[in-house]
Design an enzyme around this catalytic site. Structure first.
Site, PDB file in Angstrom:
ATOM      1  N   CYS A  63     -24.133   5.012   0.875  1.00  0.00           N
ATOM      2  CA  CYS A  63     -24.800   4.852  -0.431  1.00  0.00           C
ATOM      3  C   CYS A  63     -23.901   5.352  -1.553  1.00  0.00           C
ATOM      4  CB  CYS A  63     -26.135   5.606  -0.434  1.00  0.00           C
ATOM      5  SG  CYS A  63     -27.210   5.128   0.926  1.00  0.00           S
ATOM      6  N   LYS A 122       0.864  -1.184   0.000  1.00  0.00           N
ATOM      7  CA  LYS A 122       0.000   0.000   0.000  1.00  0.00           C
ATOM      8  C   LYS A 122       0.898   1.230   0.000  1.00  0.00           C
ATOM      9  CE  LYS A 122      -4.483   1.042   0.459  1.00  0.00           C
ATOM     10  NZ  LYS A 122      -5.628   0.341  -0.105  1.00  0.00           N
TER      11      LYS A 122
HETATM   12  P1  NAD Z   1     -17.716   6.169  -1.758  1.00  0.00           P
HETATM   13  O1  NAD Z   1     -16.939   7.371  -1.380  1.00  0.00           O
HETATM   14  O2  NAD Z   1     -18.213   6.042  -3.173  1.00  0.00           O
HETATM   15  O3  NAD Z   1     -18.996   6.014  -0.816  1.00  0.00           O
HETATM   16  C1  NAD Z   1     -18.936   6.121   0.578  1.00  0.00           C
HETATM   17  C2  NAD Z   1     -20.289   6.672   1.025  1.00  0.00           C
HETATM   18  O4  NAD Z   1     -20.347   6.603   2.438  1.00  0.00           O
HETATM   19  C3  NAD Z   1     -20.523   8.117   0.621  1.00  0.00           C
HETATM   20  O5  NAD Z   1     -21.791   8.240   0.024  1.00  0.00           O
HETATM   21  C4  NAD Z   1     -20.438   8.858   1.961  1.00  0.00           C
HETATM   22  O6  NAD Z   1     -21.263  10.025   1.981  1.00  0.00           O
HETATM   23  C5  NAD Z   1     -20.948   7.804   2.904  1.00  0.00           C
HETATM   24  N1  NAD Z   1     -20.591   7.993   4.305  1.00  0.00           N
HETATM   25  C6  NAD Z   1     -19.434   8.477   4.838  1.00  0.00           C
HETATM   26  N2  NAD Z   1     -19.508   8.492   6.175  1.00  0.00           N
HETATM   27  C7  NAD Z   1     -20.713   7.979   6.503  1.00  0.00           C
HETATM   28  C8  NAD Z   1     -21.369   7.717   7.725  1.00  0.00           C
HETATM   29  N3  NAD Z   1     -20.809   8.001   8.901  1.00  0.00           N
HETATM   30  N4  NAD Z   1     -22.623   7.190   7.698  1.00  0.00           N
HETATM   31  C9  NAD Z   1     -23.222   6.914   6.535  1.00  0.00           C
HETATM   32  N5  NAD Z   1     -22.641   7.141   5.329  1.00  0.00           N
HETATM   33  C10 NAD Z   1     -21.417   7.665   5.323  1.00  0.00           C
HETATM   34  O7  NAD Z   1     -16.796   4.920  -1.357  1.00  0.00           O
HETATM   35  P2  NAD Z   1     -16.928   3.430  -1.875  1.00  0.00           P
HETATM   36  O8  NAD Z   1     -15.976   3.224  -3.011  1.00  0.00           O
HETATM   37  O9  NAD Z   1     -18.360   3.092  -2.030  1.00  0.00           O
HETATM   38  O10 NAD Z   1     -16.296   2.622  -0.648  1.00  0.00           O
HETATM   39  C11 NAD Z   1     -17.063   2.371   0.522  1.00  0.00           C
HETATM   40  C12 NAD Z   1     -16.249   1.557   1.509  1.00  0.00           C
HETATM   41  O11 NAD Z   1     -15.825   0.344   0.899  1.00  0.00           O
HETATM   42  C13 NAD Z   1     -14.946   2.237   1.971  1.00  0.00           C
HETATM   43  O12 NAD Z   1     -14.691   1.855   3.307  1.00  0.00           O
HETATM   44  C14 NAD Z   1     -13.880   1.626   1.073  1.00  0.00           C
HETATM   45  O13 NAD Z   1     -12.606   1.658   1.697  1.00  0.00           O
HETATM   46  C15 NAD Z   1     -14.404   0.213   0.958  1.00  0.00           C
HETATM   47  N6  NAD Z   1     -13.946  -0.489  -0.241  1.00  0.00           N
HETATM   48  C16 NAD Z   1     -14.210   0.004  -1.464  1.00  0.00           C
HETATM   49  C17 NAD Z   1     -13.787  -0.703  -2.590  1.00  0.00           C
HETATM   50  C18 NAD Z   1     -14.104  -0.202  -3.981  1.00  0.00           C
HETATM   51  O14 NAD Z   1     -13.940  -0.980  -4.933  1.00  0.00           O
HETATM   52  N7  NAD Z   1     -14.568   1.016  -4.162  1.00  0.00           N
HETATM   53  C19 NAD Z   1     -13.074  -1.903  -2.444  1.00  0.00           C
HETATM   54  C20 NAD Z   1     -12.830  -2.396  -1.152  1.00  0.00           C
HETATM   55  C21 NAD Z   1     -13.272  -1.682  -0.054  1.00  0.00           C
END
Ligand code: NAD
Length: 358
Positions: free
Chosen positions: A187, A85
């Site tokens: 979401c 990372k």
């Molecule tokens: P994103 O930024 O598209 O969405 C995250 C959402 O969570 C946003 O809509 C944000 O407003 C909301 N949010 C933030 N704090 C919040 C809270 N306290 N309560 C409710 N909602 C809240 O991110 P993503 O790509 O959808 O990723 C979401 C999670 O999954 C992260 O933890 C990320 O590390 C993990 N993840 C993502 C991927 C990927 O492929 N994108 C892969 C592995 C893990």
């Protein structure tokens, strides 16, 4: 430009990391850490996070923990990739620039393929394209329709959806999520994808986001209900699916849960290792985050491996690999039931064995 991270060998987050590079490029202002936890299974793969850290120690903690998580995630997904990372330290005097991305690409290239980078928080596909002008050891680049690679979000969502179905089968004895109530936190890219797949199978959805408009829009699309962000973890449901922040499963959060299963995509959901015990003590089935959310890294790793071997790989091949996530979860839960240990402990032990540290 790069120096060894010897000063950090005593850090509590140090876990026999093979290598830690402290990168500084005076001309561009780039300050970064590249942590390689294990290359036992292959080159250390994991995204680059661009973040305003409170101090360099916080950046080091993130790099050490996240790179270890990638070793576990990649090994448990059966990928021929190790764990790495990178974090790029931004502050008010240092915002992301083209020069910085070029210098970062040079730092990745200097590792000669031991580290393969991709998008993470604060990074875009365009950033990966810029980095790819200096190194071939990058994935998450634009790909043709139907090819492996590109936006990892939908693939991550697919794996989580399959993992939730597996959890529902294991814990509730149901062969379908039809009528199962899922409370979904976050979401965004991943959460909305999970919600759509569940809704297509007839699941009942309650959703929340700190942006209430996002939650309301998704709720209306999936014919579910939106609730306030601070109400989602205590919503009575079958499955709580965290898809926003890490470290939400702390003592208070776990005490408030009213569900049979926790299964979602957020990274590092357990605030502390012991919080996994608290979930197990409440008889809540936990899908270890780095197992259920591997769809995105499976997608970009296949993109990287296929480009390197100059062969075409399809999104169908990515789906095939993702379809093994439920099998891995069942293995964890079965061993957990036999040994009486929490799923998080069993998963860590399986991952450590796979990376040669059993
Ligand atoms: P994103 O930024 O598209 O969405 C995250 C959402 O969570 C946003 O809509 C944000 O407003 C909301 N949010 C933030 N704090 C919040 C809270 N306290 N309560 C409710 N909602 C809240 O991110 P993503 O790509 O959808 O990723 C979401 C999670 O999954 C992260 O933890 C990320 O590390 C993990 N993840 C993502 C991927 C990927 O492929 N994108 C892969 C592995 C893990």
């Amino acid at each position: 430009m790069a120096t060894s991270g010897a000063a950090f060998w005593t850090s509590p987050d140090w876990d026999e990391h093979e290598r830690v590079e402290l990168v500084h490029d005076r001309a561009s202002g780039l300050t970064a850490i590249i942590a390689l936890h294990s290359t036992h299974c292959g080159p250390g793969a994991g995204g680059t996070r661009f973040w305003h850290y409170a101090d360099p120690a916080a950046a080091m903690t993130d790099a050490l923990r996240l790179s270890r998580g990638m070793s576990y995630k990649n090994a448990m997904a059966g990928l021929p990739m190790g764990g790495g990372k990178a974090v790029v330290l931004l502050d008010k005097n240092r915002s992301k620039t083209a020069e910085m991305l070029a210098a970062f690409g040079d730092a990745v290239e200097a590792l000669g393929g031991k580290y393969v980078t991709a998008e993470d928080v604060g990074a875009s596909e365009a950033d990966m394209v810029a980095i790819s002008e200096r190194t071939q050891h990058v994935c998450g680049l634009p790909v043709a329709d139907g090819a492996a690679g590109g936006d990892p979000g939908p693939f991550t969502a697919q794996g989580i959806y399959l993992g939730i179905c597996a959890a529902v089968e294991h814990k509730l004895g149901k062969g379908s999520v039809n009528g199962v109530h899922v409370a979904l936190q976050g979401c965004g890219s991943v959460g909305s994808g999970v919600a759509r797949l569940l809704a297509a199978d007839g699941a009942k959805l309650t959703v929340a986001d700190i942006d209430p408009k996002r939650a309301e829009a998704l709720a209306s699309e999936v014919e579910g209900k939106a609730v306030a962000a601070d109400a989602i973890m205590t919503t009575p449901c079958d499955v709580f699916s965290p898809n926003a922040l890490g470290a939400i499963l702390n003592a208070e959060g776990i005490a408030g849960l009213d569900c049979a299963i926790v299964a979602g995509g957020a990274n590092n959901q357990l605030a502390k290792h012991g919080d996994g015990e608290a979930l197990a003590a409440r008889d809540i089935l936990y899908a270890p985050d780095y197992v259920i959310n591997a769809g995105g890294i499976i997608n970009v790793s296949l993109e990287y491996l296929c480009r390197r071997e100059m062969r075409e790989c399809t999104a169908g091949q990515v789906q095939e690999l993702i379809s093994h996530i439920p099998r891995r979860l069942h293995e964890i839960w079965q061993e957990s039931a036999t040994s009486g240990e929490g799923a998080h402990i069993v998963a860590d032990r399986m991952a450590q064995k796979l990376i040669g540290r059993g």
